[in-house]
Design a protein around this motif. Structure first.
Motif, mmCIF file in Angstrom:
data_model
loop_
_atom_site.group_PDB
_atom_site.id
_atom_site.type_symbol
_atom_site.label_atom_id
_atom_site.label_comp_id
_atom_site.label_asym_id
_atom_site.label_seq_id
_atom_site.Cartn_x
_atom_site.Cartn_y
_atom_site.Cartn_z
ATOM 1 N N GLN A 78 -43.563 22.627 76.964
ATOM 2 C CA GLN A 78 -44.819 21.930 77.248
ATOM 3 C C GLN A 78 -44.574 20.567 77.884
ATOM 4 O OE1 GLN A 78 -47.899 23.142 77.109
ATOM 5 N NE2 GLN A 78 -48.658 21.203 77.947
ATOM 6 N N ILE A 79 -43.600 19.833 77.376
ATOM 7 C CA ILE A 79 -43.265 18.535 77.971
ATOM 8 C C ILE A 79 -42.804 18.717 79.412
ATOM 9 C CG2 ILE A 79 -41.520 16.690 77.906
ATOM 10 C CD1 ILE A 79 -41.791 16.663 74.874
ATOM 11 N N LEU A 80 -41.950 19.697 79.650
ATOM 12 C CA LEU A 80 -41.486 19.933 81.018
ATOM 13 C C LEU A 80 -42.649 20.296 81.935
ATOM 14 C CD1 LEU A 80 -38.099 21.869 80.641
ATOM 15 C CD2 LEU A 80 -38.529 19.415 80.741
ATOM 16 N N LYS A 81 -43.574 21.100 81.453
ATOM 17 C CA LYS A 81 -44.732 21.491 82.260
ATOM 18 C C LYS A 81 -45.574 20.287 82.642
ATOM 19 C CE LYS A 81 -48.780 24.536 82.190
ATOM 20 N NZ LYS A 81 -49.560 25.530 81.390
ATOM 21 N N GLU A 82 -45.807 19.389 81.676
ATOM 22 C CA GLU A 82 -46.615 18.201 81.953
ATOM 23 C C GLU A 82 -45.950 17.267 82.957
ATOM 24 O OE1 GLU A 82 -48.445 16.130 78.682
ATOM 25 O OE2 GLU A 82 -48.319 17.907 77.393
ATOM 26 N N LEU A 83 -44.635 17.325 83.033
ATOM 27 C CA LEU A 83 -43.900 16.447 83.948
ATOM 28 C C LEU A 83 -43.487 17.162 85.233
ATOM 29 C CD1 LEU A 83 -41.590 14.707 81.308
ATOM 30 C CD2 LEU A 83 -43.611 13.729 82.418
#
Length: 335
Positions: A78-83
């Protein structure tokens, strides 16, 4: 032999304490701290978006890398997706100064191998199987693979010593460095082992170093005394055991090296070359965790007993008792 290291946590999304977190860098480095764990996800601060937390992290990393810290950041899909990042493209983390990522959850073994081609990857012992670790060991550069346990902020949620040892075995057998967290008295939240939640930093670091290579303070902005205590353990070449001394006249003679015997029925016996106590024999009531002396021996009792011919000089707490049991040589110091 793996070199021991110490570190602490920084949460960039917690903007109210940003300046305190930055000022921590120099003081901690002077004391021997060399690692920084960073959490940028919503679990570390609910009101700061991930991309904004990463922007603050960049500012902190600019100063941290001047001091040659190894800084790694917690990530999940999820963090990677947001970034707009991915396991195949971690460039944004490298460009702002991170040297490692901690694969918290949600990544396949293949994705972890892919990430390790770019930077150091910290494995989460509770999100990966022994078979997956073997796959990673075969297909990745082991110099870029480490492991770092979770911390558990909720009271009573920390893991047990038995599970901790079993998880660590998987990595130790493969030569992979392991890190874990201790809390500090300001919060008493972010600890890996529940038994260490309310234990002082000196004792918790002393205990944890019996199992792992890297000890990190999980709670943010530890005070100088907490840093100093962890630093003292880190820099010591012998395990220091703290006891509460009743009799200072005898207690001051305990500040020396002792060999440890663990085979007695009711006590752990620590002995040194020189006599500690040469006075009259005293008969005293002996209890669990009592510390007594006889000649050149210190007796640390492991259960409640009757009256015996020993000079009672103090007592030891349960954590220090466990540390003694895991040691072959110690130094006794007053708590």
């Amino acid at each position: 032999m793996t070199k021991r290291r110490i570190g602490f946590s920084i949460f960039p999304g917690w903007k109210e304490i940003k300046d305190e977190q930055i000022s921590l860098l120099k003081n901690a480095r002077d004391l021997g701290f060399s690692e920084i764990f960073m959490g940028i996800g919503p679990g570390t601060h609910w009101r700061t978006p991930v991309n904004e937390a990463l922007s603050v992290a960049k500012e902190i990393l600019k100063e941290a890398n001047k001091l040659d810290y190894y800084a790694f950041v917690d990530i999940n899909p999820q963090i990677l997706k947001e970034l707009n990042a991915s396991p195949r493209n971690l460039s944004m983390f490298m460009e702002i100064g991170f040297k490692g990522v901690r694969a918290d959850y949600g990544f396949s073994k293949e994705e972890i191998v892919e990430m390790s081609k770019q930077m150091t990857v910290e494995l989460n012992p509770f999100e990966i199987s022994e078979e997956e670790v073997d796959f990673i060991a075969r297909n990745a550069n082991l110099e870029r693979i480490k492991a770092c346990h979770n911390y558990y902020p909720v009271l009573y949620s920390g893991i047990s010593k038995e599970i901790f040892i079993e998880k660590n075995r998987i990595f130790k057998e493969r030569g992979i460095e392991i890190g874990a967290f201790i809390s500090n008295p300001k919060f008493n939240l972010r600890t890996t082992l529940e038994v260490l939640r309310y234990v002082e930093p000196f004792d918790s670091a002393n205990y944890l170093f019996k199992f792992v290579d890297r000890v990190l303070i999980g709670d943010p902005i530890p005070d100088y005394e907490s840093l100093r205590q962890v630093s003292e353990v880190f820099k010591s070449d012998i395990t220091k055991i703290r006891i509460k001394v009743y009799d200072e006249s005898v207690g001051k003679r305990l500040d020396k090296k002792f060999a440890v015997e663990n085979y007695r029925e009711f006590a752990i016996v620590c002995y040194t070359r020189d006599n500690i106590y040469e006075g009259e024999t005293c008969y005293t009531k002996l209890f669990k965790n009592a510390v007594a002396v006889r000649g050149r021996e210190v007796w640390i009792f492991t259960r409640d007993l009757g009256i015996g011919p020993y000079r009672l000089v103090g007592e030891i707490d349960d954590i220090n008792m466990e540390i003694v049991k895991m040691s072959s040589e110690i130094m006794l110091i007053s708590k």
